[in-house]
Scaffold this motif. Structure first.
Motif, PDB file in Angstrom:
ATOM      1  N   VAL A 147      36.670  32.955  50.206  1.00 33.25           N
ATOM      2  CA  VAL A 147      35.836  33.380  49.070  1.00 33.25           C
ATOM      3  C   VAL A 147      35.057  32.177  48.203  1.00 33.25           C
ATOM      4  O   VAL A 147      36.082  31.024  48.551  1.00 33.25           O
ATOM      5  CB  VAL A 147      36.890  34.131  47.987  1.00 33.25           C
ATOM      6  N   ASP A 148      34.090  32.299  47.965  1.00 35.05           N
ATOM      7  CA  ASP A 148      33.446  31.236  47.255  1.00 35.05           C
ATOM      8  C   ASP A 148      33.886  30.621  46.133  1.00 35.05           C
ATOM      9  O   ASP A 148      34.418  31.551  45.218  1.00 35.05           O
ATOM     10  CB  ASP A 148      31.809  31.840  46.970  1.00 35.05           C
ATOM     11  N   GLU A 149      34.207  29.425  45.969  1.00 33.90           N
ATOM     12  CA  GLU A 149      34.872  29.003  44.675  1.00 33.90           C
ATOM     13  C   GLU A 149      34.057  29.392  43.366  1.00 33.90           C
ATOM     14  O   GLU A 149      34.961  29.671  42.590  1.00 33.90           O
ATOM     15  CB  GLU A 149      34.983  27.372  44.755  1.00 33.90           C
ATOM     16  N   LYS A 150      32.867  29.611  43.285  1.00 31.28           N
ATOM     17  CA  LYS A 150      32.168  29.762  42.268  1.00 31.28           C
ATOM     18  C   LYS A 150      32.797  31.204  41.794  1.00 31.28           C
ATOM     19  O   LYS A 150      32.784  31.171  40.517  1.00 31.28           O
ATOM     20  CB  LYS A 150      30.596  29.814  42.448  1.00 31.28           C
ATOM     21  N   LEU A 151      32.806  32.196  42.749  1.00 35.75           N
ATOM     22  CA  LEU A 151      33.416  33.545  42.248  1.00 35.75           C
ATOM     23  C   LEU A 151      34.852  33.336  41.693  1.00 35.75           C
ATOM     24  O   LEU A 151      35.010  34.080  40.791  1.00 35.75           O
ATOM     25  CB  LEU A 151      33.560  34.291  43.432  1.00 35.75           C
ATOM     26  N   LEU A 152      35.622  32.396  42.202  1.00 30.48           N
ATOM     27  CA  LEU A 152      36.939  32.320  41.606  1.00 30.48           C
ATOM     28  C   LEU A 152      36.862  31.569  40.337  1.00 30.48           C
ATOM     29  O   LEU A 152      37.535  32.077  39.210  1.00 30.48           O
ATOM     30  CB  LEU A 152      37.819  31.326  42.594  1.00 30.48           C
ATOM     31  N   ALA A 153      35.866  30.937  39.792  1.00 29.99           N
ATOM     32  CA  ALA A 153      35.757  30.108  38.805  1.00 29.99           C
ATOM     33  C   ALA A 153      35.264  30.994  37.636  1.00 29.99           C
ATOM     34  O   ALA A 153      35.801  31.145  36.351  1.00 29.99           O
ATOM     35  CB  ALA A 153      34.665  28.971  38.865  1.00 29.99           C
ATOM     36  N   GLU A 154      34.279  31.787  38.164  1.00 30.14           N
ATOM     37  CA  GLU A 154      33.724  33.089  37.306  1.00 30.14           C
ATOM     38  C   GLU A 154      35.041  33.837  36.897  1.00 30.14           C
ATOM     39  O   GLU A 154      34.925  34.410  35.587  1.00 30.14           O
ATOM     40  CB  GLU A 154      32.429  33.763  37.891  1.00 30.14           C
ATOM     41  N   ALA A 155      35.826  34.391  37.848  1.00 28.91           N
ATOM     42  CA  ALA A 155      36.643  35.284  37.577  1.00 28.91           C
ATOM     43  C   ALA A 155      37.888  34.593  36.622  1.00 28.91           C
ATOM     44  O   ALA A 155      38.560  35.442  35.759  1.00 28.91           O
ATOM     45  CB  ALA A 155      37.735  35.694  38.895  1.00 28.91           C
ATOM     46  N   ALA A 156      37.997  33.528  36.743  1.00 31.74           N
ATOM     47  CA  ALA A 156      38.889  32.767  35.911  1.00 31.74           C
ATOM     48  C   ALA A 156      38.649  32.586  34.270  1.00 31.74           C
ATOM     49  O   ALA A 156      39.358  32.236  33.471  1.00 31.74           O
ATOM     50  CB  ALA A 156      39.200  31.180  36.223  1.00 31.74           C
ATOM     51  N   GLU A 157      37.234  32.937  34.056  1.00 26.86           N
ATOM     52  CA  GLU A 157      36.704  33.023  32.744  1.00 26.86           C
ATOM     53  C   GLU A 157      36.369  34.475  32.255  1.00 26.86           C
ATOM     54  O   GLU A 157      35.746  34.749  31.281  1.00 26.86           O
ATOM     55  CB  GLU A 157      35.412  32.243  32.701  1.00 26.86           C
ATOM     56  N   ASP A 158      36.577  35.357  33.407  1.00 27.93           N
ATOM     57  CA  ASP A 158      36.278  36.714  32.916  1.00 27.93           C
ATOM     58  C   ASP A 158      37.420  37.307  32.383  1.00 27.93           C
ATOM     59  O   ASP A 158      38.393  37.859  32.980  1.00 27.93           O
ATOM     60  CB  ASP A 158      35.876  37.455  34.278  1.00 27.93           C
ATOM     61  N   PRO A 159      37.293  37.890  30.910  1.00 29.18           N
ATOM     62  CA  PRO A 159      38.418  38.433  30.315  1.00 29.18           C
ATOM     63  C   PRO A 159      38.931  39.695  31.046  1.00 29.18           C
ATOM     64  O   PRO A 159      40.189  40.064  30.962  1.00 29.18           O
ATOM     65  CB  PRO A 159      38.033  38.971  29.090  1.00 29.18           C
ATOM     66  N   VAL A 160      37.922  40.693  31.412  1.00 25.96           N
ATOM     67  CA  VAL A 160      38.414  41.927  32.258  1.00 25.96           C
ATOM     68  C   VAL A 160      39.369  41.503  33.381  1.00 25.96           C
ATOM     69  O   VAL A 160      40.225  42.074  33.700  1.00 25.96           O
ATOM     70  CB  VAL A 160      37.186  42.726  32.448  1.00 25.96           C
ATOM     71  N   PHE A 161      38.817  40.617  34.311  1.00 30.58           N
ATOM     72  CA  PHE A 161      39.552  40.203  35.481  1.00 30.58           C
ATOM     73  C   PHE A 161      40.763  39.684  35.167  1.00 30.58           C
ATOM     74  O   PHE A 161      41.819  40.317  35.492  1.00 30.58           O
ATOM     75  CB  PHE A 161      38.796  39.328  36.309  1.00 30.58           C
ATOM     76  N   LEU A 162      40.884  38.903  34.008  1.00 26.72           N
ATOM     77  CA  LEU A 162      42.211  38.060  33.649  1.00 26.72           C
ATOM     78  C   LEU A 162      43.056  39.246  33.167  1.00 26.72           C
ATOM     79  O   LEU A 162      44.416  39.117  33.387  1.00 26.72           O
ATOM     80  CB  LEU A 162      41.837  37.323  32.662  1.00 26.72           C
ATOM     81  N   ALA A 163      42.631  40.333  32.535  1.00 26.98           N
ATOM     82  CA  ALA A 163      43.355  41.281  31.990  1.00 26.98           C
ATOM     83  C   ALA A 163      44.192  42.006  33.281  1.00 26.98           C
ATOM     84  O   ALA A 163      45.504  42.211  33.089  1.00 26.98           O
ATOM     85  CB  ALA A 163      42.775  42.343  31.186  1.00 26.98           C
ATOM     86  N   SER A 164      43.230  42.259  34.150  1.00 32.74           N
ATOM     87  CA  SER A 164      43.811  42.868  35.354  1.00 32.74           C
ATOM     88  C   SER A 164      45.006  42.350  36.029  1.00 32.74           C
ATOM     89  O   SER A 164      46.135  42.673  36.576  1.00 32.74           O
ATOM     90  CB  SER A 164      42.741  43.276  36.406  1.00 32.74           C
ATOM     91  N   TYR A 165      44.489  40.889  36.236  1.00 28.97           N
ATOM     92  CA  TYR A 165      45.409  39.957  36.950  1.00 28.97           C
ATOM     93  C   TYR A 165      46.651  39.574  36.164  1.00 28.97           C
ATOM     94  O   TYR A 165      47.703  39.861  36.858  1.00 28.97           O
ATOM     95  CB  TYR A 165      44.637  38.387  37.190  1.00 28.97           C
ATOM     96  N   ASN A 166      46.803  39.520  34.968  1.00 33.97           N
ATOM     97  CA  ASN A 166      47.795  39.501  34.271  1.00 33.97           C
ATOM     98  C   ASN A 166      48.775  40.665  34.052  1.00 33.97           C
ATOM     99  O   ASN A 166      49.980  40.802  34.274  1.00 33.97           O
ATOM    100  CB  ASN A 166      47.575  39.048  32.693  1.00 33.97           C
ATOM    101  N   HIS A 167      47.999  41.972  34.155  1.00 34.70           N
ATOM    102  CA  HIS A 167      48.882  43.062  34.229  1.00 34.70           C
ATOM    103  C   HIS A 167      49.483  43.039  35.646  1.00 34.70           C
ATOM    104  O   HIS A 167      50.819  43.559  35.654  1.00 34.70           O
ATOM    105  CB  HIS A 167      48.040  44.346  34.068  1.00 34.70           C
ATOM    106  N   ILE A 168      48.954  43.099  36.598  1.00 32.94           N
ATOM    107  CA  ILE A 168      49.410  43.033  37.976  1.00 32.94           C
ATOM    108  C   ILE A 168      50.639  41.818  38.161  1.00 32.94           C
ATOM    109  O   ILE A 168      51.669  42.116  38.556  1.00 32.94           O
ATOM    110  CB  ILE A 168      48.362  42.883  39.074  1.00 32.94           C
ATOM    111  N   LEU A 169      50.387  40.876  37.607  1.00 31.32           N
ATOM    112  CA  LEU A 169      51.572  39.537  37.567  1.00 31.32           C
ATOM    113  C   LEU A 169      52.823  40.441  36.918  1.00 31.32           C
ATOM    114  O   LEU A 169      53.764  40.062  37.220  1.00 31.32           O
ATOM    115  CB  LEU A 169      50.927  38.292  37.033  1.00 31.32           C
ATOM    116  N   SER A 170      52.442  40.805  35.594  1.00 25.75           N
ATOM    117  CA  SER A 170      53.674  41.418  34.824  1.00 25.75           C
ATOM    118  C   SER A 170      54.374  42.580  35.775  1.00 25.75           C
ATOM    119  O   SER A 170      55.778  42.599  35.816  1.00 25.75           O
ATOM    120  CB  SER A 170      53.101  42.062  33.629  1.00 25.75           C
TER     121      SER A 170
END
Length: 852
Positions: free
Chosen positions: A63-86
């Motif tokens: 995956v392109d690093e730019k997409l990962l960097a954008e996801a790291a700043e995307d509150p919607v993606f981060l909310a899903s990510y944190n919910h899954i980690l929980s």
């Protein structure tokens, strides 16, 4: 053109610190049953997600690093990510075993051996049902927090990718996996080096590397011979799943069975129970015996100690399906073994011997090297008892030690998220912990009918999108036109998914009878040609590359699908894999299965369909013989065994057409004023409520624990006490019984009245000539039952005789039974004797019995 050299370079992105645990998620097969985790990866780049075969680890490398960097700043993606980690952390920190006590102690490790494991399409080390079942077993062991490890092979090439040409000819394409892209890592030994063990083959030793994969709480160990230090032909042993000739098959099974045991020992893992899932891994019995003999035990004692802690599951419903090798091959490959353990060749060969064959049978080895044996459905258990009856020659098949535990499916893997959301809303979150509670699932009626129907239609639409995509790919590859594609997909409309859709997807082998539907083409044409009530059939499945008749079945289905009267009404989708399977079992309206009875061992695809509200139409073979209750689907009653196959197929095809024409189609299209088929929804709800709690893998693994694993662990511990004193004792006792048994006979001493009054007491006396055995070595038993109900021994009541003290010290012993029958009417009774010892795992495990 100027010659040029193409160099390859892979550039991997740096994962932002906030998303660093994506790597952890990608390296745990928990993602294979947690759909939100897979969705998290897919939303980053759907196209790349499809391109890498839904493989999270490969995805993160590309995956392109730019997409990962954008996801790291995307509150919607981060909310899903944190919910899954929980959810991930909660699951992996679960401190107790769910669904009640397991019966296993914390040190009672179960080692589960299988030639294939199917978790997800991104991890291609499986071919079909056996592997999917093994994967579900591991997932469920993780859910239950069992002390459990899996042992298998890490194939460079899994099962093949299938393409179909215009004529329906199957083409098999094998691709090598890059292990760096798979959710595996080498096992590291105490010295910090990659763990390797060796396995002896004729004239050489083969190095075997040990890998590990995380499956939730469970670890799966995988064996790999593709190493530089091995010869080219030895590197190929683990190259292809079920590939090569008989020699390759034998060498794969040696690596799995012998190498697997050595790998566990090298990691200082000491399983209390070994589970042989199908006969491929049966050589583990011989390796465990060898290791115990290294502790000073003789061969017979070691075999007893191994067998009581071993479980064997057979999945094969026909004798020809059991692996076997020539005696010459076995003696060649085990020459080193005979020298080390110092036994005669015949002693080794006898473990795999079956009557009427000079080959070494792996099922026979697995049975003789275990004390807990089972088929995978009630019918299959009975079939297996008959197939294996020669291993207990004096015992009726219904009483021999072959048991059954019916398979189940892993609900979190195969229940679609749409249903999970509906269940959460109407049944509450507790449904996940009440999977086996049949009374709880009657609450399915609390789901409004219109919502149940709309959920079914939504899943059907999703399925049709994938089917259209797959059909389009194969159509254009075969140079088809867009206009003709529109004709083919006329009824597969995801925008308007109201056409009755029937799925048939499974391995193409003759006994599964893919062509039964086409037995009477005129009748079938009537069924599918009503413009007011159209029907769409979707076929999918692979045939083994060496199975010419199976490939011919595929070609014939393609031929029928091309006929003008069936064009667009019969679709054949190529490359049946787990992704397509999940969509089909959740999206079609009816799941069709019509094997030749009784050759379906179990068949779990219908279970997966049923839990998603799909209705089964099946021959009552395998699991459907238990699952069908007359109100949860449709059944094709199988013709009697032994009927002429032509007549059988004709009669069962007629039943199929009648059910489709008179029941399925009218019920589906009876929409009424509600706009949906009320009675259809009622039937689908009944299907979910009756099948989900009975045929899930939580119930299945719980049965294994309670009936096999826990007793095997206890027996193993008992036999191992005081330096295997009990194992030595039982081995010596069995040897003595085998020598004496041919001379054991019974003689009745009482005359026995022909008629008595209810309440009268009878005294039976039997003299037993024991040929040197003691009276406590033999059980004498009376069986009694009504003459109208005694077609099976299980219907008899049983009463044990007591031995009388010997008076003259002779070899003849008297056994007495005082009995007051509690039945009236005409009765039958019989008297028999069999070897008895309190240390036996099964009362008839010696296969010996004499009848008066």
């Amino acid at each position: 053109m100027t010659p040029r050299t193409v160099f390859h370079l892979e550039v991997n992105p740096k994962i932002p610190r906030r998303l660093i645990r994506l790597e952890e998620l990608a390296n745990n097969l928990w993602y294979s049953w947690d759909r939100p985790t897979r969705t998290l990866f897919a939303r980053l780049h759907p196209g790349l997600w499809d391109a890498v075969g839904h493989n999270p680890k490969a995805f993160l490398k590309r995956v392109d690093e730019k997409l990962l960097a954008e996801a790291a700043e995307d509150p919607v993606f981060l909310a899903s990510y944190n919910h899954i980690l929980s959810a991930y952390d909660s699951y992996h920190s679960e401190p107790v075993r769910r669904n009640g006590p397991s019966g296993l102690g914390p040190d009672d490790l179960v080692a589960y051996f299988c030639a294939e494991f199917g978790f997800h399409e991104s991890f291609p080390i499986y071919s079909g049902g056996l592997g999917i079942l093994a994967g579900d077993h591991c997932k469920t062991a993780s859910d239950m927090r069992l002390p459990f490890v899996g042992v298998g092979m890490l194939y460079r090439q899994g099962y093949f990718h299938q393409t179909l040409d215009n004529d329906g000819n199957q083409h098999a394409l094998y691709t090598d996996s890059d292990f760096d892209d798979l959710p595996v890592a080498p096992v590291i030994d105490r010295d910090g080096r990659e763990l390797k063990v060796s396995v002896e083959l004729p004239g050489r030793s083969v190095a075997v590397k040990v890998w590990q994969a995380r499956v939730g709480h469970v670890t799966l160990y995988l064996l790999d011979t593709d190493l530089e230090e091995n010869r080219p032909d030895d590197r190929d042993i683990s190259h292809r799943l079920y590939g090569g000739d008989r020699t390759m098959r034998l060498e794969q099974e040696l690596v799995l069975g012998v190498g697997g045991v050595r790998a566990l020992a090298a990691m200082d893992l000491k399983p209390a129970v070994f589970h042989i899932n199908e006969g491929h891994a049966a050589f583990l019995v011989l390796e465990r015996v060898r290791m115990l003999m290294g502790q000073g035990l003789d061969f017979a004692t070691a075999l007893e100690a191994v067998a009581v802690s071993t479980v064997f599951t057979t999945h094969t419903p026909v004798p020809a399906g059991h692996d076997h090798f020539s005696d010459e091959m076995i003696l060649t490959y085990f020459d080193w073994y005979l020298k080390e353990v110092k036994i005669l060749p015949e002693e080794l060969l006898s473990l795999g011997r079956t009557p009427g064959s000079n080959d070494f049978n792996m099922t026979a080895l697995a049975v003789r090297g275990s004390r807990f044996h089972n088929g995978v459905s009630r019918i299959h258990g009975e079939v297996s008892a008959r197939i294996c009856q020669s291993l207990w020659p004096q015992i009726e098949p219904e009483e021999n030690p072959m048991d059954h535990i019916t398979n189940g499916v892993h609900v979190p893997t195969f229940l679609f998220q749409d249903w999970a959301d509906v269940f959460d809303k109407f049944l509450g979150n507790e449904w996940r912990s009440r999977l086996c509670d049949a009374s709880f699932w009657t609450r399915i009626d609390e789901i409004p009918d219109h919502l149940f129907w709309s959920t079914r239609q939504s899943l059907k639409s999703q399925m049709l999108y994938l089917v259209r995509h797959r059909i389009a790919i194969q159509h254009f590859r075969n140079h088809g036109s867009e206009a003709h594609l529109d004709r083919l997909l006329k009824y597969a409309d995801p925008i308007n998914p109201h056409v009755l859709t029937i799925g048939f997807a499974r391995r193409f082998v003759t006994y599964k009878r893919a062509l039964l539907l086409f037995h009477d083409l005129e009748w079938l044409k009537q069924i599918v040609s009503d413009p007011e009530r159209p029907v769409l059939f979707i076929f999918a499945g692979k045939a083994h590359p060496a199975d010419v008749p199976g490939q011919e079945l595929i070609r014939r289905v393609a031929e029928f699908a091309r006929m003008p009267e069936f064009e667009g009404k019969i679709l054949l989708v190529e490359n049946y894999d787990l992704r397509l399977a999940r969509r089909l079992v959740s999206g079609v309206d009816v799941w069709l299965n019509n094997p030749t009875y009784p050759q379906e061992a179990c068949g779990t695809s219908g279970m997966k369909a049923a839990i998603n509200g799909v209705i089964n139409l099946s021959v009552t073979d395998g699991w459907w013989g238990e699952g069908y209750d007359g109100k949860n689907g449709w059944a094709i009653k199988p013709a009697p065994e032994g009927m002429d196959p032509v007549r059988r197929d004709r009669e069962e095809a007629q039943t199929l057409y009648e059910i489709l024409q008179d029941q399925v189609i009218p019920l589906y299209y009876d929409r009424g004023k509600q706009g949906y088929p009320v009675e259809w929804v009622k039937l689908a709800k009944r299907s979910v409520a009756s099948i989900l709690p009975r045929f899930n893998s939580m119930r299945m693994v719980s049965e294994y624990v309670q009936r096999f694993y826990a007793p095997a662990a206890r027996q193993g511990a008992i036999y191992a006490q005081n330096r295997f004193e009990n194992a030595k004792h039982i081995a010596a006792w069995k040897s003595r019984v085998r020598t004496a048994w041919p001379g054991v006979r019974l003689q009745r001493l009482d005359t026995g009245p022909k008629r008595i009054q209810f309440g009268d007491r009878l005294t039976f006396k039997v003299a037993a000539h024991l040929n040197g055995l003691g009276p406590d070595d033999v059980a004498v038993e009376l069986l009694i039952g009504r003459t109208t109900q005694t077609d099976r021994l299980s219907k008899y009541e049983r009463f044990r005789f007591r031995p009388e003290p010997s008076v003259d010290g002779s070899d003849q012993h008297v056994y007495t039974l005082d009995l007051e029958p509690d039945l009236c009417g005409k009765l039958n009774y019989m008297i028999r004797a069999y070897p008895y010892h309190p240390l036996l795992t099964h009362p008839f495990e010696m296969g010996m019995m004499v009848w008066l």
